[in-house]
Design a protein around this motif. Structure first.
Motif, PDB file in Angstrom:
ATOM      1  N   GLY A   1      16.341   8.493  -6.811  1.00 51.55           N
ATOM      2  CA  GLY A   1      15.132   8.961  -7.469  1.00 51.55           C
ATOM      3  C   GLY A   1      14.871   8.366  -8.847  1.00 51.55           C
ATOM      4  N   SER A   2      15.801   7.539  -9.349  1.00 53.15           N
ATOM      5  CA  SER A   2      15.603   6.970 -10.682  1.00 53.15           C
ATOM      6  C   SER A   2      14.527   5.890 -10.692  1.00 53.15           C
ATOM      7  CB  SER A   2      16.914   6.412 -11.240  1.00 53.15           C
ATOM      8  OG  SER A   2      17.380   5.346 -10.444  1.00 53.15           O
ATOM      9  N   VAL A   3      14.306   5.276  -9.539  1.00 55.54           N
ATOM     10  CA  VAL A   3      13.256   4.265  -9.391  1.00 55.54           C
ATOM     11  C   VAL A   3      12.417   4.664  -8.178  1.00 55.54           C
ATOM     12  CG1 VAL A   3      12.743   1.845  -8.921  1.00 55.54           C
ATOM     13  CG2 VAL A   3      14.714   2.436 -10.335  1.00 55.54           C
ATOM     14  N   PRO A   4      11.149   4.979  -8.388  1.00 59.00           N
ATOM     15  CA  PRO A   4      10.311   5.310  -7.234  1.00 59.00           C
ATOM     16  C   PRO A   4       9.954   4.055  -6.432  1.00 59.00           C
ATOM     17  CG  PRO A   4       9.091   5.634  -9.282  1.00 59.00           C
ATOM     18  CD  PRO A   4      10.465   5.186  -9.656  1.00 59.00           C
ATOM     19  N   PHE A   5      10.115   4.148  -5.137  1.00 62.22           N
ATOM     20  CA  PHE A   5       9.774   3.084  -4.200  1.00 62.22           C
ATOM     21  C   PHE A   5       8.554   3.511  -3.397  1.00 62.22           C
ATOM     22  CE2 PHE A   5      14.026   1.918  -5.197  1.00 62.22           C
ATOM     23  CZ  PHE A   5      14.253   0.615  -4.782  1.00 62.22           C
ATOM     24  N   ALA A   6       7.784   2.554  -2.931  1.00 60.17           N
ATOM     25  CA  ALA A   6       6.658   2.825  -2.037  1.00 60.17           C
ATOM     26  C   ALA A   6       6.435   1.593  -1.171  1.00 60.17           C
ATOM     27  CB  ALA A   6       5.392   3.143  -2.834  1.00 60.17           C
ATOM     28  N   VAL A   7       5.649   1.776  -0.121  1.00 65.68           N
ATOM     29  CA  VAL A   7       5.336   0.699   0.815  1.00 65.68           C
ATOM     30  C   VAL A   7       3.820   0.573   0.919  1.00 65.68           C
ATOM     31  CG1 VAL A   7       5.492  -0.041   3.221  1.00 65.68           C
ATOM     32  CG2 VAL A   7       7.431   1.108   2.161  1.00 65.68           C
ATOM     33  N   MET A   8       3.338  -0.667   0.916  1.00 63.48           N
ATOM     34  CA  MET A   8       1.923  -0.906   1.208  1.00 63.48           C
ATOM     35  C   MET A   8       1.848  -1.832   2.410  1.00 63.48           C
ATOM     36  SD  MET A   8      -1.345  -2.233  -1.010  1.00 63.48           S
ATOM     37  CE  MET A   8      -1.687  -0.633  -1.734  1.00 63.48           C
ATOM     38  N   ASP A   9       1.286  -1.307   3.471  1.00 66.02           N
ATOM     39  CA  ASP A   9       1.076  -2.049   4.708  1.00 66.02           C
ATOM     40  C   ASP A   9      -0.217  -2.842   4.530  1.00 66.02           C
ATOM     41  OD1 ASP A   9       0.917  -2.932   7.289  1.00 66.02           O
ATOM     42  OD2 ASP A   9       0.935  -0.936   8.198  1.00 66.02           O
ATOM     43  N   VAL A  10      -0.098  -4.152   4.282  1.00 66.88           N
ATOM     44  CA  VAL A  10      -1.272  -4.951   3.904  1.00 66.88           C
ATOM     45  C   VAL A  10      -2.286  -5.110   5.025  1.00 66.88           C
ATOM     46  CG1 VAL A  10       0.001  -6.169   2.107  1.00 66.88           C
ATOM     47  CG2 VAL A  10      -0.219  -7.210   4.371  1.00 66.88           C
ATOM     48  N   ASP A  11      -1.885  -4.772   6.249  1.00 68.60           N
ATOM     49  CA  ASP A  11      -2.853  -4.864   7.336  1.00 68.60           C
ATOM     50  C   ASP A  11      -3.358  -3.492   7.792  1.00 68.60           C
ATOM     51  OD1 ASP A  11      -0.438  -4.202   8.528  1.00 68.60           O
ATOM     52  OD2 ASP A  11      -0.558  -5.700  10.108  1.00 68.60           O
ATOM     53  N   CYS A  12      -3.188  -2.472   6.928  1.00 66.94           N
ATOM     54  CA  CYS A  12      -3.645  -1.130   7.329  1.00 66.94           C
ATOM     55  C   CYS A  12      -5.144  -0.936   7.119  1.00 66.94           C
ATOM     56  CB  CYS A  12      -2.840  -0.041   6.628  1.00 66.94           C
ATOM     57  SG  CYS A  12      -3.276   0.265   4.912  1.00 66.94           S
ATOM     58  N   ASN A  13      -5.724  -1.671   6.157  1.00 67.97           N
ATOM     59  CA  ASN A  13      -7.166  -1.572   5.946  1.00 67.97           C
ATOM     60  C   ASN A  13      -7.647  -2.780   5.131  1.00 67.97           C
ATOM     61  OD1 ASN A  13      -6.943  -1.006   3.087  1.00 67.97           O
ATOM     62  ND2 ASN A  13      -6.524   1.138   3.583  1.00 67.97           N
ATOM     63  N   GLU A  14      -8.953  -2.910   5.010  1.00 70.33           N
ATOM     64  CA  GLU A  14      -9.540  -4.053   4.300  1.00 70.33           C
ATOM     65  C   GLU A  14      -9.130  -4.086   2.822  1.00 70.33           C
ATOM     66  OE1 GLU A  14     -11.404  -6.667   5.342  1.00 70.33           O
ATOM     67  OE2 GLU A  14     -11.057  -5.996   7.395  1.00 70.33           O
ATOM     68  N   GLU A  15      -9.050  -2.915   2.195  1.00 75.77           N
ATOM     69  CA  GLU A  15      -8.701  -2.859   0.777  1.00 75.77           C
ATOM     70  C   GLU A  15      -7.290  -3.382   0.532  1.00 75.77           C
ATOM     71  OE1 GLU A  15      -8.576   0.205  -3.038  1.00 75.77           O
ATOM     72  OE2 GLU A  15      -9.158   0.993  -1.075  1.00 75.77           O
ATOM     73  N   CYS A  16      -6.345  -2.986   1.378  1.00 74.18           N
ATOM     74  CA  CYS A  16      -4.966  -3.462   1.222  1.00 74.18           C
ATOM     75  C   CYS A  16      -4.867  -4.961   1.484  1.00 74.18           C
ATOM     76  CB  CYS A  16      -4.025  -2.695   2.152  1.00 74.18           C
ATOM     77  SG  CYS A  16      -3.809  -0.983   1.674  1.00 74.18           S
ATOM     78  N   SER A  17      -5.608  -5.434   2.465  1.00 69.32           N
ATOM     79  CA  SER A  17      -5.625  -6.860   2.756  1.00 69.32           C
ATOM     80  C   SER A  17      -6.185  -7.645   1.575  1.00 69.32           C
ATOM     81  CB  SER A  17      -6.444  -7.115   4.018  1.00 69.32           C
ATOM     82  OG  SER A  17      -6.487  -8.483   4.310  1.00 69.32           O
ATOM     83  N   ALA A  18      -7.286  -7.159   1.009  1.00 69.90           N
ATOM     84  CA  ALA A  18      -7.891  -7.825  -0.151  1.00 69.90           C
ATOM     85  C   ALA A  18      -6.957  -7.773  -1.354  1.00 69.90           C
ATOM     86  CB  ALA A  18      -9.229  -7.168  -0.489  1.00 69.90           C
TER      87      ALA A  18
END
Length: 149
Positions: free
Chosen positions: A77-94
């Motif tokens: 928990g000292s460093v928050p991690f996250a994932v962005m699926d770049v092909d989940c929507n147009e905004e993530c792809s852009a």
């Protein structure tokens, strides 16, 4: 028999939506980001944070997911991690294009909301640990960081 097998599954078999042997979902440690607004919120909530940019079904991304999960778990928990699926929507792809992400998966380390390091298609947990320790040096969180090796 089925329950025993599930209890003995290593984290190496986890992928988004699965549950580990203690009942924790990877999504608890690795929230899914689906907009630039969420990315900005995630990277501004802690001194140092990590976002893994990937494509949901791309083999290198699938293969790296367990390492990312282990790193998030090891940070305690000292460093928050996250994932962005770049092909989940147009905004993530852009957004991936805007960030110049040409190879995936890419682990981007942010400090104070600004990108400070990028590891592309990295399978080296040690490399990620070194980058995080360098960014955390001098903070109380540095001692808590133990990215699984």
């Amino acid at each position: 028999v089925g329950i025993k097998v599930e209890q003995e599954l290593p984290s190496a078999l986890l992928y988004f939506g699965d549950v580990d042997t203690q009942g924790a979902a990877p999504s608890h440690l690795l929230p899914q980001l689906s907009s630039k607004e969420q990315l900005l919120a995630h990277t501004s909530t802690a001194d140092v944070s990590v976002v893994a940019f990937h494509m949901h079904a791309a083999p290198p991304c699938v293969q790296s997911y367990s390492r990312l999960y282990d790193a998030a778990q090891g940070s305690a928990g000292s460093v928050p991690f996250a994932v962005m699926d770049v092909d989940c929507n147009e905004e993530c792809s852009a957004l991936s294009n805007e960030l110049g992400l040409q190879r995936l998966p890419a682990y981007v380390v942010y400090k104070g909301g600004k990108e400070v390091s990028r590891l592309v298609r990295s399978s080296e947990r040690k490399q990620l640990q070194e980058v995080l320790q360098q960014q955390l040096s001098g903070s109380a969180a540095a001692g808590a960081l133990q990215v699984a090796a």
